[in-house]
Design an enzyme around this catalytic site. Sequence first.
Site, PDB file in Angstrom:
ATOM      1  N   TYR A  24     -10.110 -52.532 -15.373  1.00 23.79           N
ATOM      2  CA  TYR A  24      -9.064 -51.846 -14.613  1.00 23.79           C
ATOM      3  C   TYR A  24      -8.558 -52.674 -13.433  1.00 23.79           C
ATOM      4  O   TYR A  24      -7.382 -52.587 -13.063  1.00 23.79           O
ATOM      5  CB  TYR A  24      -9.564 -50.496 -14.120  1.00 23.79           C
ATOM      6  CG  TYR A  24      -9.437 -49.400 -15.161  1.00 23.79           C
ATOM      7  CD1 TYR A  24      -8.188 -48.934 -15.554  1.00 23.79           C
ATOM      8  CD2 TYR A  24     -10.560 -48.840 -15.748  1.00 23.79           C
ATOM      9  CE1 TYR A  24      -8.059 -47.931 -16.505  1.00 23.79           C
ATOM     10  CE2 TYR A  24     -10.443 -47.838 -16.704  1.00 23.79           C
ATOM     11  CZ  TYR A  24      -9.195 -47.393 -17.077  1.00 23.79           C
ATOM     12  OH  TYR A  24      -9.073 -46.399 -18.021  1.00 23.79           O
ATOM     13  N   GLY A  53      -7.352 -42.642 -25.851  1.00 26.30           N
ATOM     14  CA  GLY A  53      -7.671 -41.278 -26.234  1.00 26.30           C
ATOM     15  C   GLY A  53      -7.915 -41.169 -27.721  1.00 26.30           C
ATOM     16  O   GLY A  53      -7.641 -42.104 -28.489  1.00 26.30           O
ATOM     17  N   GLN A  91      -5.294 -37.671 -33.351  1.00 26.96           N
ATOM     18  CA  GLN A  91      -5.347 -36.339 -33.947  1.00 26.96           C
ATOM     19  C   GLN A  91      -5.884 -36.427 -35.365  1.00 26.96           C
ATOM     20  O   GLN A  91      -5.406 -37.199 -36.189  1.00 26.96           O
ATOM     21  CB  GLN A  91      -3.963 -35.693 -33.949  1.00 26.96           C
ATOM     22  CG  GLN A  91      -3.966 -34.235 -34.357  1.00 26.96           C
ATOM     23  CD  GLN A  91      -2.610 -33.573 -34.138  1.00 26.96           C
ATOM     24  OE1 GLN A  91      -1.623 -34.256 -33.891  1.00 26.96           O
ATOM     25  NE2 GLN A  91      -2.569 -32.264 -34.209  1.00 26.96           N
ATOM     26  N   ARG A 114      -3.373 -29.042 -31.540  1.00 29.43           N
ATOM     27  CA  ARG A 114      -3.061 -29.784 -30.325  1.00 29.43           C
ATOM     28  C   ARG A 114      -3.920 -29.335 -29.137  1.00 29.43           C
ATOM     29  O   ARG A 114      -4.321 -30.176 -28.334  1.00 29.43           O
ATOM     30  CB  ARG A 114      -1.569 -29.684 -30.016  1.00 29.43           C
ATOM     31  CG  ARG A 114      -0.755 -30.557 -30.956  1.00 29.43           C
ATOM     32  CD  ARG A 114       0.710 -30.609 -30.638  1.00 29.43           C
ATOM     33  NE  ARG A 114       1.354 -31.584 -31.511  1.00 29.43           N
ATOM     34  CZ  ARG A 114       1.585 -32.847 -31.186  1.00 29.43           C
ATOM     35  NH1 ARG A 114       1.236 -33.289 -29.999  1.00 29.43           N
ATOM     36  NH2 ARG A 114       2.164 -33.671 -32.027  1.00 29.43           N
ATOM     37  N   ASP A 124      10.828 -38.801 -32.022  1.00 25.84           N
ATOM     38  CA  ASP A 124      11.407 -37.719 -32.820  1.00 25.84           C
ATOM     39  C   ASP A 124      12.929 -37.865 -32.893  1.00 25.84           C
ATOM     40  O   ASP A 124      13.538 -37.634 -33.946  1.00 25.84           O
ATOM     41  CB  ASP A 124      11.048 -36.359 -32.206  1.00 25.84           C
ATOM     42  CG  ASP A 124       9.566 -36.221 -31.951  1.00 25.84           C
ATOM     43  OD1 ASP A 124       8.881 -35.589 -32.750  1.00 25.84           O
ATOM     44  OD2 ASP A 124       9.096 -36.763 -30.926  1.00 25.84           O
ATOM     45  N   ARG A 150      13.824 -40.498 -35.305  1.00 31.01           N
ATOM     46  CA  ARG A 150      13.707 -39.991 -36.678  1.00 31.01           C
ATOM     47  C   ARG A 150      14.923 -39.136 -37.046  1.00 31.01           C
ATOM     48  O   ARG A 150      15.435 -39.218 -38.170  1.00 31.01           O
ATOM     49  CB  ARG A 150      12.423 -39.173 -36.816  1.00 31.01           C
ATOM     50  CG  ARG A 150      11.147 -40.007 -36.771  1.00 31.01           C
ATOM     51  CD  ARG A 150       9.925 -39.117 -36.631  1.00 31.01           C
ATOM     52  NE  ARG A 150       8.680 -39.896 -36.688  1.00 31.01           N
ATOM     53  CZ  ARG A 150       7.517 -39.482 -36.193  1.00 31.01           C
ATOM     54  NH1 ARG A 150       7.436 -38.289 -35.609  1.00 31.01           N
ATOM     55  NH2 ARG A 150       6.440 -40.248 -36.284  1.00 31.01           N
ATOM     56  N   HIS A 166       6.900 -32.389 -27.912  1.00 34.44           N
ATOM     57  CA  HIS A 166       6.672 -33.355 -28.985  1.00 34.44           C
ATOM     58  C   HIS A 166       5.629 -32.712 -29.901  1.00 34.44           C
ATOM     59  O   HIS A 166       4.427 -32.922 -29.759  1.00 34.44           O
ATOM     60  CB  HIS A 166       6.163 -34.675 -28.418  1.00 34.44           C
ATOM     61  CG  HIS A 166       5.705 -35.656 -29.465  1.00 34.44           C
ATOM     62  ND1 HIS A 166       6.511 -36.100 -30.478  1.00 34.44           N
ATOM     63  CD2 HIS A 166       4.503 -36.263 -29.664  1.00 34.44           C
ATOM     64  CE1 HIS A 166       5.842 -36.941 -31.242  1.00 34.44           C
ATOM     65  NE2 HIS A 166       4.617 -37.052 -30.771  1.00 34.44           N
TER      66      HIS A 166
END
Length: 317
Positions: free
Chosen positions: A63, A77, A80, A86, A146, A149, A173
């Site tokens: 860091y 992280g 999914q 979510r 999105d 897309r 999102h």
Amino acid sequence: MAKISVIGAGQVGAAVGFALADAGLAQEIVIVDLDGARAEGAAMDIAHGVPMMRPVEVRAGGYEAIADSDLVILTAGASQKVGETRPALAGRNRIVVECACREVARYAPDCVLLVVTNPVDMLTSVAASACGFAAGRVLGSGTVLDSLRLRAMIANRSGVDARDVHAWVLGEHGDSEVPAWSVARIGGLPLDEFCRLSGACTPGLEARLREDFNRDVRDVAYEIIRGKGATNHGVAVAVRRIAEAVLRDEKSVLTVSAPLSGEYGLEGVALSLPCVVGAAGVERILPLSLQEEELQALRRSAAAVRAAAREADLQLV
């Protein structure tokens, strides 16, 4: 020339690092990960392609190496899982974001922080609270991908270059996202008017696009996850576009996620709306003349994010 730091060297972080290096946006790119060997491997892999790019130093570090960064991009992280909700994902990633933000505030207090970690709207709120930065300097990647897309789908159905299509996906999102059909344009013309005047497509384009939106835009990430485990290349392009707007102070209009303070009657939640993005991050949120059904859908999207946050025991700002 700028300095960019990418926190997280997984599939998304590595793809983002490569896209940024290839774009020639920075003089220095630092990749940080709790797994130092993974960060080192990602940095070396990207650096081996630098002789074919604009000059850039790509290196791994802790860091402390993010000091003096102009832009910090948080991709760290868990990804999914197939079938994972979510709220469950938010609960897993909350601590990751809070810990990373404390380090960002310590070592790079003057940066713009771009949150990519999902679920991005909830975690953008978490990051804004944890960092304590001025309004606008914490933003999420939101529905930029999105919207890309959606533009691609419209371009494919109308036979035009996607760069001449202007269309936005608003709100979360995620499953409650809202296509803003009323302000979508092809070459400056509303969709059905373009079809009528140009003869390039059959009438009723908007109706057919509405029918296919969920499959081709909203739910397509689930299909990608089932096929390859994660979405990374598309989001890397979206992140690169946001980084360009910040580092070049472009004042570009992008549907990034930002904490709201009364826009469209919404507050206490981060959502994606057309924002002017520049060197200070989100510099202002643009008003749109949405139809009433779109406004109602946007409010339902905000309610869905709030409900998911409550389920995940997250405090939104």
